[in-house]
Design a protein around this motif. Structure first.
Motif, PDB file in Angstrom:
ATOM      1  N   SER A 262      80.384   7.552 110.510  1.00 54.78           N
ATOM      2  CA  SER A 262      79.391   8.484 109.989  1.00 54.78           C
ATOM      3  C   SER A 262      80.013   9.868 109.833  1.00 54.78           C
ATOM      4  CB  SER A 262      78.188   8.561 110.935  1.00 54.78           C
ATOM      5  OG  SER A 262      78.598   9.051 112.203  1.00 54.78           O
ATOM      6  N   ASP A 263      79.249  10.760 109.201  1.00 48.72           N
ATOM      7  CA  ASP A 263      79.730  12.140 109.054  1.00 48.72           C
ATOM      8  C   ASP A 263      79.925  12.798 110.405  1.00 48.72           C
ATOM      9  OD1 ASP A 263      79.681  11.845 106.329  1.00 48.72           O
ATOM     10  OD2 ASP A 263      77.670  12.718 106.101  1.00 48.72           O
ATOM     11  N   ALA A 264      79.050  12.495 111.347  1.00 47.90           N
ATOM     12  CA  ALA A 264      79.166  13.096 112.670  1.00 47.90           C
ATOM     13  C   ALA A 264      80.463  12.674 113.351  1.00 47.90           C
ATOM     14  CB  ALA A 264      77.963  12.702 113.525  1.00 47.90           C
ATOM     15  N   LEU A 265      80.753  11.375 113.368  1.00 48.98           N
ATOM     16  CA  LEU A 265      81.968  10.908 114.025  1.00 48.98           C
ATOM     17  C   LEU A 265      83.219  11.402 113.311  1.00 48.98           C
ATOM     18  CD1 LEU A 265      81.142   7.225 115.076  1.00 48.98           C
ATOM     19  CD2 LEU A 265      81.273   9.277 116.508  1.00 48.98           C
ATOM     20  N   SER A 266      83.170  11.521 112.007  1.00 51.16           N
ATOM     21  CA  SER A 266      84.329  12.067 111.276  1.00 51.16           C
ATOM     22  C   SER A 266      84.601  13.501 111.692  1.00 51.16           C
ATOM     23  CB  SER A 266      84.066  11.979 109.771  1.00 51.16           C
ATOM     24  OG  SER A 266      83.897  10.644 109.362  1.00 51.16           O
ATOM     25  N   ASN A 267      83.555  14.311 111.778  1.00 56.85           N
ATOM     26  CA  ASN A 267      83.732  15.694 112.217  1.00 56.85           C
ATOM     27  C   ASN A 267      84.207  15.762 113.662  1.00 56.85           C
ATOM     28  OD1 ASN A 267      82.940  17.349 109.909  1.00 56.85           O
ATOM     29  ND2 ASN A 267      80.891  16.498 110.182  1.00 56.85           N
ATOM     30  N   HIS A 268      83.687  14.889 114.517  1.00 53.19           N
ATOM     31  CA  HIS A 268      84.132  14.879 115.909  1.00 53.19           C
ATOM     32  C   HIS A 268      85.605  14.489 116.015  1.00 53.19           C
ATOM     33  CE1 HIS A 268      80.332  15.820 117.647  1.00 53.19           C
ATOM     34  NE2 HIS A 268      79.729  14.720 117.248  1.00 53.19           N
ATOM     35  N   CYS A 269      86.059  13.569 115.187  1.00 53.30           N
ATOM     36  CA  CYS A 269      87.472  13.180 115.208  1.00 53.30           C
ATOM     37  C   CYS A 269      88.361  14.336 114.773  1.00 53.30           C
ATOM     38  CB  CYS A 269      87.699  11.968 114.307  1.00 53.30           C
ATOM     39  SG  CYS A 269      87.016  10.426 114.940  1.00 53.30           S
ATOM     40  N   TYR A 270      87.946  15.054 113.747  1.00 50.24           N
ATOM     41  CA  TYR A 270      88.705  16.236 113.330  1.00 50.24           C
ATOM     42  C   TYR A 270      88.736  17.279 114.449  1.00 50.24           C
ATOM     43  CZ  TYR A 270      89.053  14.667 108.477  1.00 50.24           C
ATOM     44  OH  TYR A 270      89.358  13.978 107.335  1.00 50.24           O
TER      45      TYR A 270
ATOM     46  N   GLY B 187      79.663  18.344 113.548  1.00 44.61           N
ATOM     47  CA  GLY B 187      79.383  17.050 114.161  1.00 44.61           C
ATOM     48  C   GLY B 187      78.140  17.078 115.026  1.00 44.61           C
ATOM     49  N   VAL B 188      77.977  18.152 115.801  1.00 42.25           N
ATOM     50  CA  VAL B 188      76.795  18.282 116.654  1.00 42.25           C
ATOM     51  C   VAL B 188      75.535  18.364 115.802  1.00 42.25           C
ATOM     52  CG1 VAL B 188      75.611  19.843 118.248  1.00 42.25           C
ATOM     53  CG2 VAL B 188      78.018  19.286 118.611  1.00 42.25           C
ATOM     54  N   ILE B 189      75.572  19.153 114.725  1.00 39.32           N
ATOM     55  CA  ILE B 189      74.394  19.274 113.851  1.00 39.32           C
ATOM     56  C   ILE B 189      74.064  17.936 113.199  1.00 39.32           C
ATOM     57  CG2 ILE B 189      73.527  20.382 111.762  1.00 39.32           C
ATOM     58  CD1 ILE B 189      75.151  22.857 112.512  1.00 39.32           C
ATOM     59  N   ALA B 190      75.104  17.207 112.778  1.00 38.47           N
ATOM     60  CA  ALA B 190      74.870  15.902 112.148  1.00 38.47           C
ATOM     61  C   ALA B 190      74.268  14.911 113.135  1.00 38.47           C
ATOM     62  CB  ALA B 190      76.181  15.363 111.572  1.00 38.47           C
ATOM     63  N   ASP B 191      74.777  14.898 114.382  1.00 42.85           N
ATOM     64  CA  ASP B 191      74.211  13.999 115.394  1.00 42.85           C
ATOM     65  C   ASP B 191      72.778  14.381 115.739  1.00 42.85           C
ATOM     66  OD1 ASP B 191      75.949  11.916 115.991  1.00 42.85           O
ATOM     67  OD2 ASP B 191      77.213  13.174 117.252  1.00 42.85           O
TER      68      ASP B 191
END
Length: 417
Positions: free
Chosen positions: A294-302, A351-355
Motif C-alpha cells: 500500500s501507499d502507507a507501507l511504501s512510505n514507511h519503507c522509504y 505513511g502515518v497519514i495514509a495509515d
C-alpha cells in the motif's frame, strides 16, 4: 507649505554664496530661497512647490545645483546600514570543545554575541547549511500541519489526536535543532545547553512516533495486546533515557570522544528500534504473505531507508573524513545527516497519514480509540520530565560562570585592600 520652502532635500546642503540670494536648509528637510535684501519681493506661497521650482526662470539650473551639492554631502542609507559580518577562524584558533571532526576552517568566534550568531546564519561558514537545512523544513512541516488543520477536526475528533501530537513534534524538533546550531557559539556552556534542548526535542519526537505508531501503524495481530497497552508508557521512559544519556555524553566529549559518540548514538538508536518494531514486523509479515504493498507501507519503507542512512552519516563522518578541509562549508556529513533526517521524516509523515486514513474503520471497530491522557497527557508529562533533566544537566554549567565571576570579584577586592 510654510513661506519660503521650495524643495525637500537631505540634510547637509549648505548655504551658497553669490548674488541674488542663496540656498539653505534646516532639519525640516526643505530648501529655502532666502532673499539677501529686504527690497526683494516675497514669493507667492501657491507657487512654492517643486513644480514651480522647475518651471520658473533658472529653476532647472537651481535644481541641478542642489543635486550636485547633494552628491558630495549626502551619505547613502547603505553606508549607514552596512553590517560587518563576524570573522571566521580555523580549527587551531578555537577551543577544543568547538572543534568538529575533520572540519578545518569556517569556525565562528567562540564568544559570539546573539546578534553575531544570527548574522552568521547569512554568512557562509561550517554551520550555515546546518542551520538552514532544518529551519526551512520547519516551515514545510508547519504548512502541512495547517493543511491538515483545514481538513481534520483536531479539537473534537479524538481519533486524530495522535496525529496532532506527531505533527506538533515534527515541527518542533527541526526548529530546535536550527536554533541550537545558530546560538551554539556564544560560549562553551551555551553550546552544551543548546544541544541539550536539541536532544530533548529529538527524544520528544521519538515519543510522537511511538504515539502515532501505537494507534495507527500497529499490526492487526498486536492490537489490544500487552505490548500495545503499554507502548506509550514505555516510550515515555525511552524519552527520559534518550535525553539523559545524550546529555551525559557531552561531558565525556573532550576526554573520551569515542565513548561519547557511542553513548549518544545508543541514546537515539534504542527509542528508534522500539518505535519501529511494530512497523518492521508488519512489513516482514506483508512480504511473507505476498500482500500488495500500500501507499502507507511504501512510505514507511522509504522512511526506514533514510533512517538507516541518517544513522550511517551520523557515525561515519563521511565524506569529510576522507578529505579533511574539502567539505568544511558544503557537503560534510552533518549537513547530509540533516537532509536525510528531514526527507525520512517526510516519508514517515505521509505513511502515518495514509495509515490513519485507510485503517480508521478497522481500528475503531476493534476498540482502538485514542484518549486525551494517552496522547496530549503523555506529551505533557514527557515534556515536563525532559525539561527537568535538561535543567539538572544545565545547572552545573550555569553555576560555573557565576562562581568564577564571584571569585574574580573577590580577588579584585583583595587587591584593592
Amino acid at each position: 507649505m510654510p513661506e519660503g520652502r521650495v524643495f525637500p532635500v537631505w540634510r547637509g546642503v549648505r548655504t551658497s554664496s553669490g548674488g541674488g540670494g542663496g540656498w539653505s536648509q534646516g532639519w525640516e528637510h526643505c530648501l529655502r530661497w532666502e532673499p539677501q535684501s529686504a527690497r526683494q519681493e516675497a514669493r507667492i506661497s501657491v507657487f512654492d512647490c517643486p513644480v514651480w521650482l522647475v518651471l520658473c526662470r533658472q529653476g532647472r539650473a537651481r535644481l541641478r545645483e542642489v543635486c550636485q551639492r547633494g552628491r558630495a554631502t549626502i551619505r547613502l542609507p547603505t553606508d549607514m546600514l552596512s553590517i560587518k559580518l563576524p570573522q571566521l577562524f580555523d580549527i587551531h584558533q578555537v577551543p577544543k570543545v568547538f572543534r568538529e571532526d575533520s572540519i578545518i576552517s569556517g569556525y565562528r568566534h567562540p564568544r559570539s554575541s546573539a546578534l553575531d550568531c544570527v548574522l552568521s546564519s547569512f554568512q557562509m561558514n561550517n554551520e550555515t547549511i546546518n542551520i538552514w537545512t532544518h529551519f526551512l523544513p520547519t516551515w514545510y512541516f508547519l504548512w502541512r500541519f495547517c493543511v491538515l488543520c483545514s481538513t481534520l477536526n483536531f479539537l473534537t475528533d479524538s481519533y486524530t489526536w495522535p496525529l496532532l501530537v506527531y505533527m506538533l513534534l515534527i515541527c518542533i524538533y527541526p526548529f530546535t535543532s536550527s536554533c541550537a546550531h545558530t546560538f551554539s557559539t556564544m560560549s562553551a556552556e551555551s553550546r552544551h545547553i543548546c544541544y541539550f534542548f536539541d536532544y530533548g526535542a529529538l527524544s520528544l519526537y521519538s515519543l510522537g512516533c511511538a504515539i502515532s505508531y501505537g494507534y495507527y501503524v500497529m499490526p492487526d495481530c498486536w492490537v489490544n495486546s500487552l505490548l500495545h497497552q503499554h507502548f506509550v508508557p514505555v516510550a515515555i521512559g525511552n524519552t527520559l533515557f534518550c535525553t539523559s544519556l545524550s546529555c551525559y555524553s557531552r561531558f565525556l566529549e573532550l576526554q573520551f570522544p569515542q565513548r561519547s559518540k557511542v553513548l549518544r548514538t545508543a541514546a537515539f538508536v534504542v527509542p528508534f528500534i522500539f518505535d519501529t518494531t511494530p512497523l518492521i514486523y508488519r512489513i516482514l509479515g506483508c512480504c511473507g504473505e505476498s500482500c500488495s504493498p500500500s501507499d502507507a507501507l511504501s512510505n514507511h519503507c522509504y522512511h526506514l531507508l533514510f533512517a538507516f542512512l541518517t544513522c550511517f552519516l551520523f557515525t561515519a563522518h563521511l565524506p569529510e573524513r576522507l578529505a579533511p578541509g574539502r567539505f568544511d562549508y558544503f557537503g560534510h556529513s552533518h549537513q547530509l545527516f540533516h537532509v536525510s533526517a528531514v526527507v525520512g521524516t517526510h516519508f514517515q509523515m505521509e505513511g502515518v497519514i495514509a495509515d490513519m486514513t485507510s485503517r480508521r474503520a478497522w481500528l475503531v471497530a476493534h476498540g482502538v480509540v485514542p484518549s486525551l491522557l494517552g496522547t496530549m497527557g503523555a506529551l505533557a508529562v514527557s515534556l515536563i520530565l525532559n525539561l527537568g533533566i535538561i535543567g539538572i544537566f544545565s545547572a552545573p554549567l550555569l553555576w560555573k560562570p557565576c562562581r568564577s565571576s564571584k571569585q574574580h570579584m573577590t580577588a579584585c577586592e583583595c587587591k584593592e585592600q
